[in-house]
Design a protein around this motif. Structure first.
Motif, PDB file in Angstrom:
ATOM      1  N   GLU A 168     -13.214 -20.683   9.065  1.00  0.00           N
ATOM      2  CA  GLU A 168     -11.972 -19.944   8.800  1.00  0.00           C
ATOM      3  C   GLU A 168     -11.579 -20.019   7.320  1.00  0.00           C
ATOM      4  O   GLU A 168     -10.488 -20.480   6.978  1.00  0.00           O
ATOM      5  CB  GLU A 168     -10.836 -20.491   9.675  1.00  0.00           C
ATOM      6  CG  GLU A 168     -11.061 -20.345  11.168  1.00  0.00           C
ATOM      7  CD  GLU A 168     -10.894 -18.909  11.661  1.00  0.00           C
ATOM      8  OE1 GLU A 168     -10.644 -18.016  10.851  1.00  0.00           O
ATOM      9  OE2 GLU A 168     -11.033 -18.706  12.882  1.00  0.00           O
ATOM     10  N   PRO A 169     -12.442 -19.556   6.423  1.00  0.00           N
ATOM     11  CA  PRO A 169     -12.152 -19.693   4.992  1.00  0.00           C
ATOM     12  C   PRO A 169     -10.911 -18.949   4.530  1.00  0.00           C
ATOM     13  O   PRO A 169     -10.263 -19.362   3.557  1.00  0.00           O
ATOM     14  CB  PRO A 169     -13.410 -19.130   4.317  1.00  0.00           C
ATOM     15  CG  PRO A 169     -14.022 -18.229   5.348  1.00  0.00           C
ATOM     16  CD  PRO A 169     -13.733 -18.888   6.661  1.00  0.00           C
ATOM     17  N   SER A 170     -10.535 -17.846   5.208  1.00  0.00           N
ATOM     18  CA  SER A 170      -9.389 -17.051   4.766  1.00  0.00           C
ATOM     19  C   SER A 170      -8.095 -17.417   5.472  1.00  0.00           C
ATOM     20  O   SER A 170      -7.046 -16.823   5.188  1.00  0.00           O
ATOM     21  CB  SER A 170      -9.675 -15.554   4.979  1.00  0.00           C
ATOM     22  OG  SER A 170     -10.794 -15.139   4.220  1.00  0.00           O
ATOM     23  N   ALA A 171      -8.147 -18.379   6.393  1.00  0.00           N
ATOM     24  CA  ALA A 171      -6.944 -18.740   7.148  1.00  0.00           C
ATOM     25  C   ALA A 171      -5.834 -19.208   6.219  1.00  0.00           C
ATOM     26  O   ALA A 171      -6.048 -20.038   5.341  1.00  0.00           O
ATOM     27  CB  ALA A 171      -7.271 -19.833   8.163  1.00  0.00           C
ATOM     28  N   GLY A 172      -4.642 -18.644   6.396  1.00  0.00           N
ATOM     29  CA  GLY A 172      -3.484 -19.056   5.620  1.00  0.00           C
ATOM     30  C   GLY A 172      -3.380 -18.433   4.245  1.00  0.00           C
ATOM     31  O   GLY A 172      -2.447 -18.762   3.493  1.00  0.00           O
ATOM     32  N   LEU A 173      -4.290 -17.542   3.901  1.00  0.00           N
ATOM     33  CA  LEU A 173      -4.261 -16.915   2.579  1.00  0.00           C
ATOM     34  C   LEU A 173      -3.645 -15.525   2.658  1.00  0.00           C
ATOM     35  O   LEU A 173      -3.770 -14.831   3.664  1.00  0.00           O
ATOM     36  CB  LEU A 173      -5.679 -16.810   2.009  1.00  0.00           C
ATOM     37  CG  LEU A 173      -6.463 -18.111   1.829  1.00  0.00           C
ATOM     38  CD1 LEU A 173      -7.831 -17.812   1.235  1.00  0.00           C
ATOM     39  CD2 LEU A 173      -5.702 -19.095   0.938  1.00  0.00           C
ATOM     40  N   ASP A 174      -2.993 -15.112   1.580  1.00  0.00           N
ATOM     41  CA  ASP A 174      -2.472 -13.750   1.522  1.00  0.00           C
ATOM     42  C   ASP A 174      -3.637 -12.782   1.351  1.00  0.00           C
ATOM     43  O   ASP A 174      -4.751 -13.186   0.995  1.00  0.00           O
ATOM     44  CB  ASP A 174      -1.473 -13.613   0.369  1.00  0.00           C
ATOM     45  CG  ASP A 174      -2.132 -13.824  -0.989  1.00  0.00           C
ATOM     46  OD1 ASP A 174      -2.768 -12.890  -1.514  1.00  0.00           O
ATOM     47  OD2 ASP A 174      -2.029 -14.957  -1.520  1.00  0.00           O
ATOM     48  N   PRO A 175      -3.421 -11.483   1.615  1.00  0.00           N
ATOM     49  CA  PRO A 175      -4.534 -10.524   1.586  1.00  0.00           C
ATOM     50  C   PRO A 175      -5.280 -10.455   0.262  1.00  0.00           C
ATOM     51  O   PRO A 175      -6.506 -10.326   0.251  1.00  0.00           O
ATOM     52  CB  PRO A 175      -3.852  -9.189   1.913  1.00  0.00           C
ATOM     53  CG  PRO A 175      -2.649  -9.567   2.717  1.00  0.00           C
ATOM     54  CD  PRO A 175      -2.174 -10.863   2.128  1.00  0.00           C
ATOM     55  N   VAL A 176      -4.556 -10.541  -0.857  1.00  0.00           N
ATOM     56  CA  VAL A 176      -5.225 -10.449  -2.152  1.00  0.00           C
ATOM     57  C   VAL A 176      -6.117 -11.660  -2.384  1.00  0.00           C
ATOM     58  O   VAL A 176      -7.278 -11.543  -2.805  1.00  0.00           O
ATOM     59  CB  VAL A 176      -4.189 -10.317  -3.286  1.00  0.00           C
ATOM     60  CG1 VAL A 176      -4.872 -10.403  -4.649  1.00  0.00           C
ATOM     61  CG2 VAL A 176      -3.431  -8.995  -3.162  1.00  0.00           C
ATOM     62  N   THR A 177      -5.612 -12.864  -2.089  1.00  0.00           N
ATOM     63  CA  THR A 177      -6.401 -14.080  -2.264  1.00  0.00           C
ATOM     64  C   THR A 177      -7.583 -14.093  -1.308  1.00  0.00           C
ATOM     65  O   THR A 177      -8.686 -14.521  -1.666  1.00  0.00           O
ATOM     66  CB  THR A 177      -5.519 -15.317  -2.033  1.00  0.00           C
ATOM     67  OG1 THR A 177      -4.385 -15.264  -2.919  1.00  0.00           O
ATOM     68  CG2 THR A 177      -6.287 -16.602  -2.312  1.00  0.00           C
ATOM     69  N   SER A 178      -7.368 -13.615  -0.080  1.00  0.00           N
ATOM     70  CA  SER A 178      -8.454 -13.547   0.890  1.00  0.00           C
ATOM     71  C   SER A 178      -9.558 -12.609   0.399  1.00  0.00           C
ATOM     72  O   SER A 178     -10.757 -12.918   0.527  1.00  0.00           O
ATOM     73  CB  SER A 178      -7.909 -13.056   2.234  1.00  0.00           C
ATOM     74  OG  SER A 178      -8.941 -12.924   3.179  1.00  0.00           O
ATOM     75  N   HIS A 179      -9.161 -11.479  -0.183  1.00  0.00           N
ATOM     76  CA  HIS A 179     -10.138 -10.528  -0.712  1.00  0.00           C
ATOM     77  C   HIS A 179     -10.957 -11.178  -1.827  1.00  0.00           C
ATOM     78  O   HIS A 179     -12.188 -10.989  -1.905  1.00  0.00           O
ATOM     79  CB  HIS A 179      -9.410  -9.290  -1.233  1.00  0.00           C
ATOM     80  CG  HIS A 179     -10.314  -8.117  -1.460  1.00  0.00           C
ATOM     81  ND1 HIS A 179      -9.957  -6.833  -1.158  1.00  0.00           N
ATOM     82  CD2 HIS A 179     -11.561  -8.028  -1.964  1.00  0.00           C
ATOM     83  CE1 HIS A 179     -10.942  -6.013  -1.472  1.00  0.00           C
ATOM     84  NE2 HIS A 179     -11.925  -6.718  -1.964  1.00  0.00           N
ATOM     85  N   ARG A 180     -10.306 -11.930  -2.687  1.00  0.00           N
ATOM     86  CA  ARG A 180     -11.022 -12.606  -3.778  1.00  0.00           C
ATOM     87  C   ARG A 180     -12.006 -13.632  -3.235  1.00  0.00           C
ATOM     88  O   ARG A 180     -13.107 -13.803  -3.772  1.00  0.00           O
ATOM     89  CB  ARG A 180     -10.017 -13.277  -4.716  1.00  0.00           C
ATOM     90  CG  ARG A 180      -9.201 -12.295  -5.555  1.00  0.00           C
ATOM     91  CD  ARG A 180      -8.120 -13.009  -6.326  1.00  0.00           C
ATOM     92  NE  ARG A 180      -7.332 -12.073  -7.146  1.00  0.00           N
ATOM     93  CZ  ARG A 180      -6.160 -12.371  -7.689  1.00  0.00           C
ATOM     94  NH1 ARG A 180      -5.625 -13.582  -7.498  1.00  0.00           N
ATOM     95  NH2 ARG A 180      -5.515 -11.478  -8.415  1.00  0.00           N
TER      96      ARG A 180
END
Length: 256
Positions: free
Chosen positions: A172-184
């Protein structure tokens, strides 16, 4: 003149079953991760995605089947060989799991000092390089509490890369991240795949990330306790006749 043998899958599971005691979470799993491939493991809550990572990384023995790392059966190997095979993969835990009392460089250097035999100065040089690879050059002396959640995930990936593994497991690397940070973070995964030839097995429920990074997905079903589909996510969404798979990949909206 004979051609060179093709590189075996970085990871392969054959007839894999796992669970706890009499409770079988999944059975009859068969899939492989090719060199340079990003494979996402998906499915509803409770299907055993994170437990699968425990089996693949040597923390939980399977109930049946094989886990092959670079062609070798991990669970059939002796303890010394298992330790060598473990060094062929890296693990990023959900939330990052950085040591809060250590700087980022110390976090990344720790596996180097434990397993590679490098001294403190040499391991710090390597740690700085790994942090630079994930976009954290200049943050070597920061504590985890002083950086953002997205930066902490990047630092955790740098630590997972410390021993130059051929495959990275990400929970779950993108868990808890906002969409922009998740995209990065998705872009980082794709960059590492391109520049270093790494393979990735990613457990995630984030649809945007699944369609952005996955070459293929494996869908684990919580009711049937086995895998129900494997393939490129877009193709599964367009062609699957299984309403649960379609609902998952469409976010509950049905076929496009």
């Amino acid at each position: 003149m004979s051609s060179a043998s093709p590189e075996p899958p970085r990871l392969a599971v054959e007839g894999l079953a796992y669970g706890y005691g009499d409770r079988v979470l999944q059975h009859d799993l068969d899939f492989a991760v090719a060199p340079g491939e990003v494979l996402c493991v998906i499915g509803g809550s409770g299907c055993g995605k994170s437990t699968l990572l425990r089996v693949l990384t040597g923390l939980l023995p399977p109930l049946a089947g094989k886990v092959r790392i670079g062609g070798e059966d991990f669970w059939a190997a002796d303890p010394g060989r298992q330790e060598a095979l473990i060094r062929q993969f890296g693990m990023m835990y959900q939330g990052g799991a950085l040591w809060t009392s250590m700087t980022l460089a110390e976090n990344v250097a720790m596996p180097l000092q434990l397993y590679s035999g490098l001294d403190g100065a040499s391991s710090r040089v390597v740690a700085a390089y790994k942090l630079a690879l994930v976009g954290l050059a200049g943050f070597e002396d920061f504590l985890p509490a002083a950086i953002s959640g997205g930066m902490a995930k990047r630092a955790a990936i740098a630590r997972a890369m410390a021993l130059d593994p051929s495959i990275l497991f990400l929970d779950e690397p993108s868990a808890g991240l906002d969409p922009v940070t998740s995209h990065r973070l998705d872009d980082l995964i794709l960059d590492l795949r391109k520049t270093l030839g790494m393979s990735f097995l990613v457990v995630t429920h984030e649809l945007a990330s699944i369609f952005r990074i996955a070459d293929r997905v494996v869908y684990l079903d919580a009711k049937a306790h086995t895998m129900k589909a494997i393939g490129p996510p877009k193709r599964l969404l367009e062609e699957s006749k299984d309403p649960e798979i379609v609902a998952f990949l469409s976010g509950g909206e049905g076929h496009p």
